[in-house]
Design a protein around this motif. Structure first.
Motif, PDB file in Angstrom:
ATOM      1  N   LEU A  24       0.935  -1.188   0.049  1.00  0.00           N
ATOM      2  CA  LEU A  24       0.138   0.474   0.266  1.00  0.00           C
ATOM      3  C   LEU A  24       1.185   1.218   0.016  1.00  0.00           C
ATOM      4  CD1 LEU A  24      -2.341  -0.540   1.989  1.00  0.00           C
ATOM      5  CD2 LEU A  24      -3.270  -0.674   0.072  1.00  0.00           C
ATOM      6  N   ILE A  25       1.906   1.013   0.805  1.00  0.00           N
ATOM      7  CA  ILE A  25       2.966   2.453   1.135  1.00  0.00           C
ATOM      8  C   ILE A  25       3.289   2.008  -0.668  1.00  0.00           C
ATOM      9  CG2 ILE A  25       4.749   3.497   2.135  1.00  0.00           C
ATOM     10  CD1 ILE A  25       4.106   2.057   4.561  1.00  0.00           C
ATOM     11  N   ALA A  26       4.132   1.620  -0.873  1.00  0.00           N
ATOM     12  CA  ALA A  26       4.685   1.290  -2.650  1.00  0.00           C
ATOM     13  C   ALA A  26       3.361   1.628  -3.815  1.00  0.00           C
ATOM     14  CB  ALA A  26       5.082   0.276  -2.675  1.00  0.00           C
ATOM     15  N   SER A  27       1.939   1.262  -3.132  1.00  0.00           N
ATOM     16  CA  SER A  27       1.370   1.761  -4.010  1.00  0.00           C
ATOM     17  C   SER A  27       1.036   3.872  -4.217  1.00  0.00           C
ATOM     18  CB  SER A  27      -0.360   1.706  -4.641  1.00  0.00           C
ATOM     19  OG  SER A  27      -0.958   1.950  -3.488  1.00  0.00           O
ATOM     20  N   GLY A  28       0.994   4.257  -3.053  1.00  0.00           N
ATOM     21  CA  GLY A  28       0.750   5.212  -2.650  1.00  0.00           C
ATOM     22  C   GLY A  28       2.365   6.171  -2.942  1.00  0.00           C
ATOM     23  N   ILE A  29       3.038   5.592  -2.995  1.00  0.00           N
ATOM     24  CA  ILE A  29       4.526   5.949  -3.469  1.00  0.00           C
ATOM     25  C   ILE A  29       4.992   6.200  -5.005  1.00  0.00           C
ATOM     26  CG2 ILE A  29       7.106   6.244  -3.301  1.00  0.00           C
ATOM     27  CD1 ILE A  29       6.311   5.039  -0.846  1.00  0.00           C
ATOM     28  N   GLU A  30       4.238   5.424  -5.431  1.00  0.00           N
ATOM     29  CA  GLU A  30       3.925   5.500  -7.167  1.00  0.00           C
ATOM     30  C   GLU A  30       3.400   6.832  -7.916  1.00  0.00           C
ATOM     31  OE1 GLU A  30       2.237   1.808  -9.028  1.00  0.00           O
ATOM     32  OE2 GLU A  30       3.876   0.000  -7.853  1.00  0.00           O
ATOM     33  N   LYS A  31       2.217   6.597  -6.769  1.00  0.00           N
ATOM     34  CA  LYS A  31       1.607   7.594  -7.662  1.00  0.00           C
ATOM     35  C   LYS A  31       1.857   9.137  -7.511  1.00  0.00           C
ATOM     36  CE  LYS A  31      -2.973   5.326  -6.369  1.00  0.00           C
ATOM     37  NZ  LYS A  31      -4.057   5.314  -5.380  1.00  0.00           N
ATOM     38  N   GLY A  32       2.531   8.837  -6.879  1.00  0.00           N
ATOM     39  CA  GLY A  32       3.321  10.523  -6.022  1.00  0.00           C
ATOM     40  C   GLY A  32       4.697  11.061  -6.820  1.00  0.00           C
ATOM     41  N   ILE A  33       4.576   9.673  -7.416  1.00  0.00           N
ATOM     42  CA  ILE A  33       6.155   9.506  -8.032  1.00  0.00           C
ATOM     43  C   ILE A  33       5.678  10.512  -9.085  1.00  0.00           C
ATOM     44  CG2 ILE A  33       7.451   8.755  -9.401  1.00  0.00           C
ATOM     45  CD1 ILE A  33       8.825   7.015  -7.373  1.00  0.00           C
ATOM     46  N   ALA A  34       4.443   9.629  -9.961  1.00  0.00           N
ATOM     47  CA  ALA A  34       3.600  10.018 -11.254  1.00  0.00           C
ATOM     48  C   ALA A  34       3.295  11.042 -11.301  1.00  0.00           C
ATOM     49  CB  ALA A  34       2.412   8.679 -11.088  1.00  0.00           C
ATOM     50  N   GLU A  35       2.191  11.416  -9.963  1.00  0.00           N
ATOM     51  CA  GLU A  35       1.950  13.116 -10.358  1.00  0.00           C
ATOM     52  C   GLU A  35       3.298  13.980 -10.137  1.00  0.00           C
ATOM     53  OE1 GLU A  35      -0.482  15.982 -10.399  1.00  0.00           O
ATOM     54  OE2 GLU A  35      -1.459  13.921 -10.041  1.00  0.00           O
ATOM     55  N   TYR A  36       4.377  13.407  -9.487  1.00  0.00           N
ATOM     56  CA  TYR A  36       5.545  14.384  -9.410  1.00  0.00           C
ATOM     57  C   TYR A  36       5.894  14.395 -10.843  1.00  0.00           C
ATOM     58  CZ  TYR A  36       9.892  15.715  -9.359  1.00  0.00           C
ATOM     59  OH  TYR A  36      11.777  16.647  -9.209  1.00  0.00           O
ATOM     60  N   LYS A  37       6.336  13.481 -12.456  1.00  0.00           N
ATOM     61  CA  LYS A  37       6.536  13.525 -13.032  1.00  0.00           C
ATOM     62  C   LYS A  37       5.714  14.234 -13.969  1.00  0.00           C
ATOM     63  CE  LYS A  37       9.352   8.959 -13.500  1.00  0.00           C
ATOM     64  NZ  LYS A  37       9.165   7.859 -13.778  1.00  0.00           N
ATOM     65  N   LYS A  38       4.106  14.283 -14.134  1.00  0.00           N
ATOM     66  CA  LYS A  38       2.874  15.067 -14.273  1.00  0.00           C
ATOM     67  C   LYS A  38       3.381  16.245 -14.417  1.00  0.00           C
ATOM     68  CE  LYS A  38      -1.179  13.264 -14.204  1.00  0.00           C
ATOM     69  NZ  LYS A  38      -2.092  12.984 -13.240  1.00  0.00           N
ATOM     70  N   GLN A  39       3.763  17.059 -13.285  1.00  0.00           N
ATOM     71  CA  GLN A  39       3.634  17.758 -12.983  1.00  0.00           C
ATOM     72  C   GLN A  39       5.487  18.824 -13.644  1.00  0.00           C
ATOM     73  OE1 GLN A  39       3.746  18.730  -8.909  1.00  0.00           O
ATOM     74  NE2 GLN A  39       1.770  18.434  -8.483  1.00  0.00           N
ATOM     75  N   GLN A  40       6.105  18.136 -13.892  1.00  0.00           N
ATOM     76  CA  GLN A  40       7.647  17.687 -14.416  1.00  0.00           C
ATOM     77  C   GLN A  40       7.113  18.871 -16.092  1.00  0.00           C
ATOM     78  OE1 GLN A  40      10.420  19.653 -12.598  1.00  0.00           O
ATOM     79  NE2 GLN A  40       9.186  19.675 -11.127  1.00  0.00           N
ATOM     80  N   LYS A  41       6.768  16.983 -16.632  1.00  0.00           N
ATOM     81  CA  LYS A  41       5.813  17.407 -17.482  1.00  0.00           C
ATOM     82  C   LYS A  41       5.464  18.880 -18.067  1.00  0.00           C
ATOM     83  CE  LYS A  41       6.510  12.711 -19.361  1.00  0.00           C
ATOM     84  NZ  LYS A  41       5.538  11.437 -19.895  1.00  0.00           N
ATOM     85  N   ALA A  42       4.217  19.565 -17.342  1.00  0.00           N
ATOM     86  CA  ALA A  42       3.313  20.475 -17.678  1.00  0.00           C
ATOM     87  C   ALA A  42       4.696  21.631 -17.371  1.00  0.00           C
ATOM     88  CB  ALA A  42       2.524  20.548 -16.509  1.00  0.00           C
ATOM     89  N   LYS A  43       5.879  21.001 -16.836  1.00  0.00           N
ATOM     90  CA  LYS A  43       6.349  22.940 -16.366  1.00  0.00           C
ATOM     91  C   LYS A  43       7.343  22.246 -17.504  1.00  0.00           C
ATOM     92  CE  LYS A  43       7.022  23.599 -11.068  1.00  0.00           C
ATOM     93  NZ  LYS A  43       7.691  23.016 -10.121  1.00  0.00           N
ATOM     94  N   ALA A  44       8.111  22.064 -17.666  1.00  0.00           N
ATOM     95  CA  ALA A  44       8.798  21.581 -19.678  1.00  0.00           C
ATOM     96  C   ALA A  44       7.599  21.895 -20.778  1.00  0.00           C
ATOM     97  CB  ALA A  44       9.637  20.257 -19.467  1.00  0.00           C
ATOM     98  N   ARG A  45       6.122  22.155 -20.438  1.00  0.00           N
ATOM     99  CA  ARG A  45       5.523  22.326 -22.155  1.00  0.00           C
ATOM    100  C   ARG A  45       6.014  23.989 -21.355  1.00  0.00           C
ATOM    101  NH1 ARG A  45       2.471  17.702 -20.450  1.00  0.00           N
ATOM    102  NH2 ARG A  45       1.224  19.338 -19.237  1.00  0.00           N
ATOM    103  N   GLN A  46       5.604  24.203 -20.521  1.00  0.00           N
ATOM    104  CA  GLN A  46       5.335  25.653 -19.870  1.00  0.00           C
ATOM    105  C   GLN A  46       6.243  26.619 -20.498  1.00  0.00           C
ATOM    106  OE1 GLN A  46       3.615  26.330 -15.927  1.00  0.00           O
ATOM    107  NE2 GLN A  46       1.408  25.683 -16.681  1.00  0.00           N
ATOM    108  N   SER A  47       7.997  26.537 -20.184  1.00  0.00           N
ATOM    109  CA  SER A  47       8.646  26.438 -20.313  1.00  0.00           C
ATOM    110  C   SER A  47       8.731  26.668 -21.735  1.00  0.00           C
ATOM    111  CB  SER A  47       9.781  26.467 -19.698  1.00  0.00           C
ATOM    112  OG  SER A  47      10.034  25.025 -19.880  1.00  0.00           O
ATOM    113  N   ASP A  48       8.716  25.509 -22.926  1.00  0.00           N
ATOM    114  CA  ASP A  48       9.198  25.172 -24.227  1.00  0.00           C
ATOM    115  C   ASP A  48       7.985  26.485 -24.936  1.00  0.00           C
ATOM    116  OD1 ASP A  48      10.003  24.032 -25.790  1.00  0.00           O
ATOM    117  OD2 ASP A  48       8.464  23.031 -27.096  1.00  0.00           O
ATOM    118  N   LYS A  49       6.929  26.290 -24.544  1.00  0.00           N
ATOM    119  CA  LYS A  49       5.985  27.382 -24.906  1.00  0.00           C
ATOM    120  C   LYS A  49       6.793  29.016 -24.735  1.00  0.00           C
ATOM    121  CE  LYS A  49       1.888  25.053 -24.768  1.00  0.00           C
ATOM    122  NZ  LYS A  49       0.187  24.974 -23.989  1.00  0.00           N
TER     123      LYS A  49
END
Length: 110
Positions: free
Chosen positions: A32-57
């Protein structure tokens, strides 16, 4: 649509969960802890991709503005050159206008 979490992210989450495991913690709790960490990592990566898109724009907009500015500068130089070439003609017309007014005044009063 939910994107599947990569196996690399899952492995990282399991490693983190095992490294923070407490005494007496069951495998189920660790999962359960590992699945929570997975979701956190996935959310972090999603935020980083959004920031990268914004900076690219933003970068692309700056490049476009720079190109527009460079494109507009030659036109300004052209306008400046045209106006400086018109100056002798304008002075000649002003002199002719003044001369015609003087001749008209001399004709009326003379």
């Amino acid at each position: 649509m939910k994107q599947p979490i990569s196996s690399e992210t899952q492995q990282q989450a399991v490693m983190i969960a095992k490294s923070t495991q407490k005494e007496g913690q069951t495998k189920e709790q660790t999962k359960l802890i590992a699945s929570g960490i997975e979701k956190g990592i996935a959310e972090y990566k999603k935020q980083q991709k959004a920031k990268a898109r914004q900076s690219d724009k933003a970068r692309k907009q700056q490049v476009k503005q720079k190109q527009r500015a460079q494109h507009d500068e030659p036109e300004l130089e052209l306008e400046f050159n045209e106006s400086s070439q018109m100056t002798p003609l304008a002075w000649g017309l002003i002199c002719l206008l003044g001369l015609s007014w003087l001749c008209f005044a001399w004709y009326i009063w003379g």
